[in-house]
Design a protein around this motif. Structure first.
Motif, PDB file in Angstrom:
ATOM      1  N   LEU A  68     108.616  92.853  95.291  1.00  0.00           N
ATOM      2  CA  LEU A  68     110.025  92.539  95.489  1.00  0.00           C
ATOM      3  C   LEU A  68     110.719  92.387  94.136  1.00  0.00           C
ATOM      4  N   GLY A  69     111.892  92.981  94.016  1.00  0.00           N
ATOM      5  CA  GLY A  69     112.667  92.868  92.788  1.00  0.00           C
ATOM      6  C   GLY A  69     112.225  93.791  91.682  1.00  0.00           C
ATOM      7  N   VAL A  70     111.163  94.567  91.917  1.00  0.00           N
ATOM      8  CA  VAL A  70     110.669  95.482  90.891  1.00  0.00           C
ATOM      9  C   VAL A  70     110.720  96.917  91.422  1.00  0.00           C
ATOM     10  N   GLN A  71     109.796  97.246  92.337  1.00  0.00           N
ATOM     11  CA  GLN A  71     109.829  98.584  92.932  1.00  0.00           C
ATOM     12  C   GLN A  71     110.667  98.635  94.208  1.00  0.00           C
ATOM     13  N   ARG A  72     111.079  97.477  94.718  1.00  0.00           N
ATOM     14  CA  ARG A  72     111.964  97.411  95.887  1.00  0.00           C
ATOM     15  C   ARG A  72     112.882  96.221  95.686  1.00  0.00           C
ATOM     16  N   ASP A  73     114.009  96.217  96.394  1.00  0.00           N
ATOM     17  CA  ASP A  73     114.995  95.154  96.189  1.00  0.00           C
ATOM     18  C   ASP A  73     114.416  93.793  96.542  1.00  0.00           C
ATOM     19  N   GLY A  74     114.806  92.798  95.732  1.00  0.00           N
ATOM     20  CA  GLY A  74     114.224  91.479  95.829  1.00  0.00           C
ATOM     21  C   GLY A  74     115.070  90.483  96.592  1.00  0.00           C
ATOM     22  N   ALA A  75     114.744  89.216  96.411  1.00  0.00           N
ATOM     23  CA  ALA A  75     115.258  88.144  97.261  1.00  0.00           C
ATOM     24  C   ALA A  75     116.687  87.725  96.940  1.00  0.00           C
ATOM     25  N   LEU A  76     117.326  88.304  95.934  1.00  0.00           N
ATOM     26  CA  LEU A  76     118.743  88.051  95.714  1.00  0.00           C
ATOM     27  C   LEU A  76     119.619  88.984  96.549  1.00  0.00           C
ATOM     28  N   ALA A  77     118.990  89.818  97.367  1.00  0.00           N
ATOM     29  CA  ALA A  77     119.731  90.618  98.342  1.00  0.00           C
ATOM     30  C   ALA A  77     120.259  89.710  99.454  1.00  0.00           C
ATOM     31  N   GLU A  78     121.232  90.228 100.214  1.00  0.00           N
ATOM     32  CA  GLU A  78     121.798  89.415 101.295  1.00  0.00           C
ATOM     33  C   GLU A  78     120.743  89.083 102.347  1.00  0.00           C
ATOM     34  N   LEU A  79     119.883  90.056 102.670  1.00  0.00           N
ATOM     35  CA  LEU A  79     118.811  89.855 103.639  1.00  0.00           C
ATOM     36  C   LEU A  79     117.541  90.480 103.101  1.00  0.00           C
ATOM     37  N   ILE A  80     116.393  89.824 103.313  1.00  0.00           N
ATOM     38  CA  ILE A  80     115.108  90.424 102.983  1.00  0.00           C
ATOM     39  C   ILE A  80     114.187  90.261 104.180  1.00  0.00           C
ATOM     40  N   VAL A  81     113.143  91.070 104.188  1.00  0.00           N
ATOM     41  CA  VAL A  81     112.114  90.966 105.214  1.00  0.00           C
ATOM     42  C   VAL A  81     110.787  90.701 104.515  1.00  0.00           C
ATOM     43  N   ALA A  82     110.063  89.693 104.982  1.00  0.00           N
ATOM     44  CA  ALA A  82     108.722  89.397 104.473  1.00  0.00           C
ATOM     45  C   ALA A  82     107.838  89.062 105.663  1.00  0.00           C
ATOM     46  N   HIS A  83     106.661  89.648 105.713  1.00  0.00           N
ATOM     47  CA  HIS A  83     105.736  89.360 106.801  1.00  0.00           C
ATOM     48  C   HIS A  83     105.316  87.900 106.731  1.00  0.00           C
ATOM     49  N   TRP A  84     105.174  87.249 107.890  1.00  0.00           N
ATOM     50  CA  TRP A  84     104.849  85.825 107.900  1.00  0.00           C
ATOM     51  C   TRP A  84     103.513  85.536 107.215  1.00  0.00           C
ATOM     52  N   GLN A  85     102.613  86.536 107.180  1.00  0.00           N
ATOM     53  CA  GLN A  85     101.342  86.319 106.498  1.00  0.00           C
ATOM     54  C   GLN A  85     101.495  86.243 104.982  1.00  0.00           C
ATOM     55  N   LYS A  86     102.670  86.612 104.481  1.00  0.00           N
ATOM     56  CA  LYS A  86     102.955  86.496 103.047  1.00  0.00           C
ATOM     57  C   LYS A  86     103.477  85.107 102.672  1.00  0.00           C
ATOM     58  N   LEU A  87     103.701  84.236 103.647  1.00  0.00           N
ATOM     59  CA  LEU A  87     104.241  82.910 103.371  1.00  0.00           C
ATOM     60  C   LEU A  87     103.114  81.920 103.083  1.00  0.00           C
ATOM     61  N   VAL A  88     103.383  81.016 102.142  1.00  0.00           N
ATOM     62  CA  VAL A  88     102.462  79.920 101.838  1.00  0.00           C
ATOM     63  C   VAL A  88     103.289  78.637 101.832  1.00  0.00           C
ATOM     64  N   ALA A  89     102.875  77.666 102.634  1.00  0.00           N
ATOM     65  CA  ALA A  89     103.687  76.470 102.847  1.00  0.00           C
ATOM     66  C   ALA A  89     103.175  75.283 102.055  1.00  0.00           C
ATOM     67  N   SER A  90     104.075  74.336 101.834  1.00  0.00           N
ATOM     68  CA  SER A  90     103.718  73.026 101.297  1.00  0.00           C
ATOM     69  C   SER A  90     104.571  71.981 102.000  1.00  0.00           C
ATOM     70  N   THR A  91     103.947  70.921 102.449  1.00  0.00           N
ATOM     71  CA  THR A  91     104.693  69.835 103.088  1.00  0.00           C
ATOM     72  C   THR A  91     105.198  68.834 102.065  1.00  0.00           C
ATOM     73  N   ARG A  92     104.842  69.007 100.795  1.00  0.00           N
ATOM     74  CA  ARG A  92     105.176  68.013  99.776  1.00  0.00           C
ATOM     75  C   ARG A  92     106.066  68.531  98.666  1.00  0.00           C
ATOM     76  N   LEU A  93     106.113  69.845  98.431  1.00  0.00           N
ATOM     77  CA  LEU A  93     106.821  70.371  97.269  1.00  0.00           C
ATOM     78  C   LEU A  93     108.274  70.708  97.591  1.00  0.00           C
ATOM     79  N   SER A  94     109.133  70.534  96.599  1.00  0.00           N
ATOM     80  CA  SER A  94     110.535  70.917  96.693  1.00  0.00           C
ATOM     81  C   SER A  94     110.668  72.429  96.551  1.00  0.00           C
ATOM     82  N   LEU A  95     111.862  72.934  96.854  1.00  0.00           N
ATOM     83  CA  LEU A  95     112.112  74.363  96.639  1.00  0.00           C
ATOM     84  C   LEU A  95     112.014  74.715  95.162  1.00  0.00           C
ATOM     85  N   GLU A  96     112.453  73.803  94.290  1.00  0.00           N
ATOM     86  CA  GLU A  96     112.349  74.063  92.851  1.00  0.00           C
ATOM     87  C   GLU A  96     110.898  74.298  92.450  1.00  0.00           C
TER      88      GLU A  96
END
Length: 307
Positions: free
Chosen positions: A78-106
């Motif tokens: 994302l953002g290199v060979q294809r448009d990245g997350a500063l686009a209006e909409l992006i698609v990412a497979h849910w298996q690409k997500l990694v969660a934290s219950t403790r960390l901020s967005l920063e």
């Protein structure tokens, strides 16, 4: 929240060899789940903060077949060979997500560059008791420093900017070398009893630092290159053989996101020192222009899409 790194700066300058234009940047991503359905709903809940692995893999090339999809021949980041997350909409497979219950967005927005540094540590087979020199204390170099310290190695940080070296010390470096103030060769020799470090990780991307990694590493040592050299590099290759070196490339990250999140959740990284500016989307161009004009003044810029 979207982080901007040195590769985004090079994209802004027209100097990123992997980018075709026009291109929307954004590969360091943090977001809050608003809705989770189907199989994704079994792992993610509304209100949960996540980061995103921005890479793709084909599953068929030699790298993928060897279990190293981070080096996929057909990778599109994302953002290199294809448009990245500063686009209006992006698609990412849910298996690409990694969660934290403790960390901020920063915090989650800097997981990806730190994971690239952690992967370089893994490539260098860094273990407790090793002495590791990291050349370059930008965000990825700081990830390598933190990753090596997390592996209980002794870490020597090298940079030309004292402010970044001060941050490196907070990230886990036990010693620092300001190469603008003295010879790194003499100082490294003094710190290692004349042997040189067991592992050198190069995170700058200059011909001089590419050569220095080979010259300074110990006999039978390991050299790991993260950066892309900005120009062709000439070597005295006898050192490759005389020292019987392992010379390794390191690309992207591979299974390193959870370990970085574990480190951040443990409060073992100077997050506030690393974030140089948080700007709204409308000021993203200005922030990149300021970074381009004064590279040493910035380590990490975050774009807050809610502002």
């Amino acid at each position: 929240m979207v982080g901007l790194c040195g590769s985004d700066l090079n994209t802004f300058r027209g100097a990123n060899p992997l980018v075709s234009y026009p291109r929307i940047p954004g590969h360091e991503i943090a977001a809050t789940v608003e809705q989770a359905i189907g199989e994704a709903g079994e792992r993610f809940r509304p209100g949960m903060n996540v980061t995103v692995s921005p890479y793709t893999s084909c599953g068929q090339c030699p790298s993928c077949r060897r279990g190293r999809p981070n080096a996929c021949r057909s990778n599109q980041t994302l953002g290199v060979q294809r448009d990245g997350a500063l686009a209006e909409l992006i698609v990412a497979h849910w298996q690409k997500l990694v969660a934290s219950t403790r960390l901020s967005l920063e915090a989650l927005a800097i997981v990806e560059p730190l994971a690239v540094g952690f992967h370089a540590v893994e490539r260098g087979r860094v273990a407790g008791g090793d002495t590791v020199a990291v050349i370059g204390c930008g965000a990825i170099g700081l990830g390598a420093i933190a990753g090596a310290a997390f592996a209980e190695a002794r870490v020597i940080a090298i940079d030309v900017d004292q402010r970044k070296l001060d941050i490196a010390a907070k990230a886990g470096a036990s010693e620092t070398i300001n190469s603008a103030a003295g010879s790194p060769h003499e100082l490294l020799a003094a710190l290692t009893g004349g042997d040189g470090p067991d592992v050198v990780i190069e995170a700058v991307g200059l011909p001089a630092t590419f050569r220095a990694a080979v010259e300074e590493v110990a006999y039978a040592g390991r050299v790991v290159y993260i950066g892309y050299a900005k120009a062709p590099v000439e070597y005295d290759t006898k050192l490759f053989v005389q020292k019987e070196l392992d010379i390794l490339g390191s690309r992207n990250a591979l299974g390193d996101f959870p370990r970085v999140i574990e480190m951040l959740e443990g409060g073992r990284f100077p997050l506030n020192d690393v974030i140089s500016r948080i700007a709204p989307l409308k000021d993203a161009g200005e922030a990149l222009a300021d970074w381009s004009a004064s590279p040493v003044a910035f380590t990490k810029i975050l774009i807050d899409l809610d502002r």
